[in-house]
Design a protein around this motif. Structure first.
Motif, mmCIF file in Angstrom:
data_model
loop_
_atom_site.group_PDB
_atom_site.id
_atom_site.type_symbol
_atom_site.label_atom_id
_atom_site.label_comp_id
_atom_site.label_asym_id
_atom_site.label_seq_id
_atom_site.Cartn_x
_atom_site.Cartn_y
_atom_site.Cartn_z
ATOM 1 N N LYS A 87 14.324 54.170 -24.791
ATOM 2 C CA LYS A 87 15.101 53.355 -25.714
ATOM 3 C C LYS A 87 14.668 51.895 -25.799
ATOM 4 N N SER A 105 19.476 56.131 -30.166
ATOM 5 C CA SER A 105 20.231 57.296 -29.702
ATOM 6 C C SER A 105 19.284 58.257 -28.999
ATOM 7 N N ILE A 120 25.086 62.617 -26.164
ATOM 8 C CA ILE A 120 24.123 61.753 -26.834
ATOM 9 C C ILE A 120 24.335 60.327 -26.340
ATOM 10 N N LEU A 122 24.001 56.420 -26.675
ATOM 11 C CA LEU A 122 23.891 55.441 -27.755
ATOM 12 C C LEU A 122 23.639 54.064 -27.169
ATOM 13 N N TYR A 136 29.195 56.159 -33.514
ATOM 14 C CA TYR A 136 29.921 57.005 -32.554
ATOM 15 C C TYR A 136 30.669 58.119 -33.288
ATOM 16 N N TRP A 139 28.306 60.904 -34.808
ATOM 17 C CA TRP A 139 27.864 61.947 -33.876
ATOM 18 C C TRP A 139 29.021 62.871 -33.491
ATOM 19 N N PRO A 146 29.085 61.611 -27.773
ATOM 20 C CA PRO A 146 28.332 60.372 -27.541
ATOM 21 C C PRO A 146 28.939 59.506 -26.442
#
Length: 257
Positions: A87, A105, A120, A122, A136, A139, A146
């Motif tokens: 990320k 993500s 997931i 984030l 948020y 997803w 998330p």
């Protein structure tokens, strides 16, 4: 500020993850456009002009080229989001290419997610604080779970969960490879480890190698792991066991309290 997400453009929509999210988003009522190579610039411009969220479902090695292709057509009221397994670097690349809010993500599952593996991660970018609630919810609408974490904390965790898993398997199977007669000693537990590592080391080697190399904390994770190998070499197995058992701390052991 963007009030809601209604229209989405997905790049890499014919890939395994891209096609999964394309289908999920469409079934959840979003207006979805999908693109893959070769990219038609006119079609891209038309789709992006009305999109609230642009989702980049492309490998990290392709991210820079995709950003160069689409950045001219983006406007600052949109949200730009990737799904790479690291990320820090993708967020940096998106922020350098786009003046609006960016979100990193990372789906912690493959293209056929199980009910108990739908998380997931984030990671907010510099300008995305007010958009995180929208992402948020997006997803969640797709049926996923998330959670929010910084890019640095994400990459440090993935340097262990993903990177160290890859590199220790790689070195483990490289060691003793080709030794005459070694294969006749294969046990069921060793075979299970071989089966588990096959996809990572053979079919998806380049993918995991790229992720290991692009994670800024991979080297640190390997260096720390070496200190634990030193404990093993010194025979401090009880020390290691006490630490290792932490992963099973919620399991009641037969005969225990």
């Amino acid at each position: 500020m963007l009030k809601s997400i209604e229209q989405i453009t997905i790049f890499g929509s014919r890939g395994q993850m891209g096609s999964l999210f394309f289908k999920k988003a469409k079934n959840s009522g979003y207006l979805v456009y999908g693109f893959d190579l070769p990219l038609n610039l006119q079609d891209i411009q038309d789709a992006l002009s009305g999109s609230d969220l642009i989702l980049l479902c492309v490998p990290i090695k392709s991210l820079e080229n995709v950003l160069k292709t689409i950045s001219f057509y983006l406007h600052s009221s949109q949200i730009l989001m990737d799904i790479c397994s690291v990320k820090v670097l993708p967020l940096q690349m998106m922020e350098e290419s786009f003046s609006g809010p960016v979100v990193g993500s990372h789906p912690l599952f493959g293209p056929d997610p199980k009910d108990n593996f739908r998380k997931i991660a984030l990671c907010p970018g510099k300008k995305s604080e007010s958009e995180m609630e929208l992402v948020y919810t997006f997803w969640q609408d797709l049926g996923f779970d998330p959670f929010i974490v910084s890019a640095v904390d994400h990459d440090k965790a993935m340097a262990y969960i993903q990177g160290l898993n890859f590199i220790t398997n790689l070195t483990y199977f490289a060691y003793k490879s080709g030794q005459k007669g070694i294969e006749q000693f294969i046990t069921p537990s060793f075979q299970r480890r071989m089966d588990s590592a096959y996809k990572m080391l053979v079919k998806d080697f380049r993918l995991f190698a790229d992720l290991f190399e692009k994670n800024p904390y991979s080297g640190e994770s390997v260096r720390q792991f070496k200190s634990y190998l030193n404990l093993a070499a010194a025979g401090d197995l009880e020390v290691l066991a006490e630490k290792a058992w932490w992963w099973w701390r919620n399991i009641k052991i037969k005969g225990g309290s």
